[in-house]
Design a protein around this motif. Structure first.
Motif, PDB file in Angstrom:
ATOM      1  N   ALA A  59       0.835  -1.200   0.000  1.00  0.00           N
ATOM      2  CA  ALA A  59       0.000   0.000   0.000  1.00  0.00           C
ATOM      3  C   ALA A  59       0.874   1.256   0.000  1.00  0.00           C
ATOM      4  O   ALA A  59       0.562   2.249  -0.675  1.00  0.00           O
ATOM      5  CB  ALA A  59      -0.926  -0.002   1.212  1.00  0.00           C
ATOM      6  N   ALA A  60       1.972   1.218   0.762  1.00  0.00           N
ATOM      7  CA  ALA A  60       2.889   2.357   0.785  1.00  0.00           C
ATOM      8  C   ALA A  60       3.525   2.563  -0.586  1.00  0.00           C
ATOM      9  O   ALA A  60       3.660   3.708  -1.056  1.00  0.00           O
ATOM     10  CB  ALA A  60       3.961   2.135   1.843  1.00  0.00           C
ATOM     11  N   LEU A  61       3.920   1.479  -1.234  1.00  0.00           N
ATOM     12  CA  LEU A  61       4.504   1.583  -2.575  1.00  0.00           C
ATOM     13  C   LEU A  61       3.507   2.199  -3.553  1.00  0.00           C
ATOM     14  O   LEU A  61       3.876   3.030  -4.389  1.00  0.00           O
ATOM     15  CB  LEU A  61       4.936   0.198  -3.063  1.00  0.00           C
ATOM     16  N   LYS A  62       2.254   1.778  -3.447  1.00  0.00           N
ATOM     17  CA  LYS A  62       1.224   2.324  -4.327  1.00  0.00           C
ATOM     18  C   LYS A  62       1.027   3.818  -4.081  1.00  0.00           C
ATOM     19  O   LYS A  62       0.917   4.617  -5.020  1.00  0.00           O
ATOM     20  CB  LYS A  62      -0.092   1.587  -4.106  1.00  0.00           C
ATOM     21  N   ALA A  63       1.031   4.211  -2.798  1.00  0.00           N
ATOM     22  CA  ALA A  63       0.852   5.627  -2.457  1.00  0.00           C
ATOM     23  C   ALA A  63       2.025   6.465  -2.969  1.00  0.00           C
ATOM     24  O   ALA A  63       1.839   7.574  -3.480  1.00  0.00           O
ATOM     25  CB  ALA A  63       0.707   5.783  -0.948  1.00  0.00           C
ATOM     26  N   ILE A  64       3.239   5.934  -2.835  1.00  0.00           N
ATOM     27  CA  ILE A  64       4.432   6.646  -3.323  1.00  0.00           C
ATOM     28  C   ILE A  64       4.375   6.790  -4.839  1.00  0.00           C
ATOM     29  O   ILE A  64       4.673   7.853  -5.394  1.00  0.00           O
ATOM     30  CB  ILE A  64       5.708   5.894  -2.891  1.00  0.00           C
ATOM     31  N   LYS A  65       3.968   5.723  -5.514  1.00  0.00           N
ATOM     32  CA  LYS A  65       3.868   5.753  -6.972  1.00  0.00           C
ATOM     33  C   LYS A  65       2.838   6.769  -7.438  1.00  0.00           C
ATOM     34  O   LYS A  65       3.067   7.518  -8.402  1.00  0.00           O
ATOM     35  CB  LYS A  65       3.515   4.347  -7.476  1.00  0.00           C
ATOM     36  N   GLU A  66       1.705   6.806  -6.745  1.00  0.00           N
ATOM     37  CA  GLU A  66       0.655   7.763  -7.103  1.00  0.00           C
ATOM     38  C   GLU A  66       1.124   9.200  -6.876  1.00  0.00           C
ATOM     39  O   GLU A  66       0.847  10.096  -7.675  1.00  0.00           O
ATOM     40  CB  GLU A  66      -0.606   7.488  -6.286  1.00  0.00           C
ATOM     41  N   LYS A  67       1.828   9.408  -5.782  1.00  0.00           N
ATOM     42  CA  LYS A  67       2.301  10.748  -5.446  1.00  0.00           C
ATOM     43  C   LYS A  67       3.315  11.255  -6.460  1.00  0.00           C
ATOM     44  O   LYS A  67       3.360  12.447  -6.778  1.00  0.00           O
ATOM     45  CB  LYS A  67       2.916  10.748  -4.049  1.00  0.00           C
ATOM     46  N   GLU A  68       4.157  10.348  -6.964  1.00  0.00           N
ATOM     47  CA  GLU A  68       5.218  10.747  -7.884  1.00  0.00           C
ATOM     48  C   GLU A  68       4.783  10.722  -9.346  1.00  0.00           C
ATOM     49  O   GLU A  68       5.551  11.113 -10.218  1.00  0.00           O
ATOM     50  CB  GLU A  68       6.431   9.833  -7.690  1.00  0.00           C
ATOM     51  N   ARG A  69       3.559  10.280  -9.609  1.00  0.00           N
ATOM     52  CA  ARG A  69       3.082  10.205 -10.987  1.00  0.00           C
ATOM     53  C   ARG A  69       2.792  11.616 -11.511  1.00  0.00           C
ATOM     54  O   ARG A  69       2.141  12.408 -10.828  1.00  0.00           O
ATOM     55  CB  ARG A  69       1.813   9.371 -11.061  1.00  0.00           C
ATOM     56  N   PRO A  70       3.287  11.961 -12.698  1.00  0.00           N
ATOM     57  CA  PRO A  70       3.011  13.293 -13.256  1.00  0.00           C
ATOM     58  C   PRO A  70       1.514  13.511 -13.435  1.00  0.00           C
ATOM     59  O   PRO A  70       0.778  12.617 -13.861  1.00  0.00           O
ATOM     60  CB  PRO A  70       3.731  13.263 -14.608  1.00  0.00           C
ATOM     61  N   MET A  71       1.059  14.695 -13.084  1.00  0.00           N
ATOM     62  CA  MET A  71      -0.363  15.003 -13.182  1.00  0.00           C
ATOM     63  C   MET A  71      -0.787  15.344 -14.607  1.00  0.00           C
ATOM     64  O   MET A  71      -1.954  15.317 -14.954  1.00  0.00           O
ATOM     65  CB  MET A  71      -0.684  16.193 -12.265  1.00  0.00           C
ATOM     66  N   GLY A  72       0.149  15.682 -15.443  1.00  0.00           N
ATOM     67  CA  GLY A  72      -0.173  16.058 -16.815  1.00  0.00           C
ATOM     68  C   GLY A  72       1.043  16.648 -17.494  1.00  0.00           C
ATOM     69  O   GLY A  72       2.139  16.632 -16.942  1.00  0.00           O
ATOM     70  N   PRO A  73       0.895  17.170 -18.709  1.00  0.00           N
ATOM     71  CA  PRO A  73       2.038  17.768 -19.402  1.00  0.00           C
ATOM     72  C   PRO A  73       2.596  18.948 -18.616  1.00  0.00           C
ATOM     73  O   PRO A  73       1.842  19.753 -18.058  1.00  0.00           O
ATOM     74  CB  PRO A  73       1.444  18.234 -20.743  1.00  0.00           C
ATOM     75  N   THR A  74       3.924  19.037 -18.569  1.00  0.00           N
ATOM     76  CA  THR A  74       4.576  20.154 -17.895  1.00  0.00           C
ATOM     77  C   THR A  74       5.047  21.168 -18.932  1.00  0.00           C
ATOM     78  O   THR A  74       5.022  20.908 -20.150  1.00  0.00           O
ATOM     79  CB  THR A  74       5.788  19.663 -17.096  1.00  0.00           C
TER      80      THR A  74
END
Length: 345
Positions: A317-332
């Protein structure tokens, strides 16, 4: 030579050395022992993250001088209590090297922290800068090789063959056995019987590694989880290097669970790119779950009522949360610039 730790009131007749139970912590404790034992009686505690706060708070209550090595407080209350007793002119009494403590506590006068070296070497270099006298210089000379072996082991440099052999002895003899050896003889050269025992242990360790590889071999997950009874204390660093660096399609993180005699779970984590430290930071709460360590070599302590399945699920669950947090939200903005440049070329 006199050491002033900066505590407002101190018991000058006793120094309490508090250190970790791995090779780094034991070498650091041995170094402290050699510097202090000729001048004052010593109390030594080799401990884990689960009891370090109690040890520090009890020593402060008794107004004891302290040298704390390769460990740091897990509870904000402990830090608050230390802050109350130490001034800006105080010299450090906690010597640490863990990245997770750098940003939050590096400005404390009572803490000397350097992430470039293991704790034993952090303490060694500080002593080298702050002590004078032929006896002190001789101690540093006698222990320099051992400190460098601990640094090679703890910082994952793996350039010294002795570092794995000494780690084997820590596992085989326990931290107190090796501390006794280094207080009686600080030399890093292994005696014939020590060398034989260490090599025999490594041969048996390789067989445990084979069993652990069979367990995780069929798993194609980000987490490689090894349950209780497979690996022994001290195995995880070497096994982590094997799994993470020398296998095809390695997992992101390795976790090895071990149930202590008290019922508590100790879970060793190994990773690359700082993932182990992120998992520890996310899961430890200072109450039920404690932990600490490096970015890529850390540990969590779960209460007895947790099952191995629950521990594994918590880490996933922690790995999933870290992955979600670090996932780009959209084009930069950088993406647009690179796209524009690509079209022009």
């Amino acid at each position: 030579m006199e050491f002033q730790t900066g505590v407002i009131k101190l018991n000058p007749t006793l120094t309490h050395i508090i250190s970790h139970t791995d090779l780094d912590g034991v070498v650091a404790a041995a170094l402290a022992w050699h510097f202090h034992h000729a001048r004052v009686p010593l109390k030594i505690s080799l401990a884990g993250y689960n009891i370090v706060d109690n040890l520090i708070l009890e020593s402060m209550e008794r107004e004891e001088k302290m040298v704390v090595l390769d460990l740091f407080c897990q509870k904000p209350r402990t830090v608050d209590e230390i802050d109350k007793r130490f001034t800006h002119e105080s010299e450090p009494f906690i010597f640490d090297h863990h990245e997770s403590n750098l940003s939050r506590y590096s400005n404390r006068p009572w803490l000397h922290l350097d992430t470039r070296h293991c704790a034993a070497k952090v303490y060694f270099l500080w002593l080298k800068e702050h002590v004078t006298g032929s006896m002190e210089e001789r101690i540093l000379q006698d222990m320099e090789r051992m400190v460098n072996i601990a640094n090679d082991r703890d910082m994952w440099i793996n350039s010294l063959e002795e570092s794995r052999l000494w780690q084997a002895l820590i596992t085989l003899c326990g931290p107190w056995g090796i501390l006794t050896r280094l207080t009686s003889d600080p030399g890093a050269e292994l005696r014939d019987h020590e060398l034989s025992a260490a090599r025999d242990f490594i041969e048996k360790q390789e067989r445990r590694f084979s069993k652990a590889l069979e367990i995780i071999g069929s798993l194609k997950r980000e987490l490689a989880f090894v349950g209780d009874g497979v690996l022994e204390f001290g195995d995880v660093s070497d096994f982590g290097g094997l799994v993470l660096d020398r296998t095809d399609d390695p997992p992101k993180i390795l976790a090895s669970a071990s149930r202590k005699i008290t019922g508590e779970w100790a879970v060793s984590l190994r990773s690359r790119d700082g993932l182990a430290g992120k998992v520890v930071s996310l899961l430890k709460d200072g109450k039920k779950v404690r932990g600490g360590g490096h970015e890529d070599a850390a540990a969590l302590y779960f209460p007895p009522q947790y099952s191995q399945e629950r521990i594994r699920d918590s880490i996933e669950a922690a790995l999933k949360a870290i992955k979600e947090k670090e996932r780009p939200m959209g084009p930069t903005l950088g993406d647009f610039f690179r796209e524009a440049l690509g079209e022009e070329n």
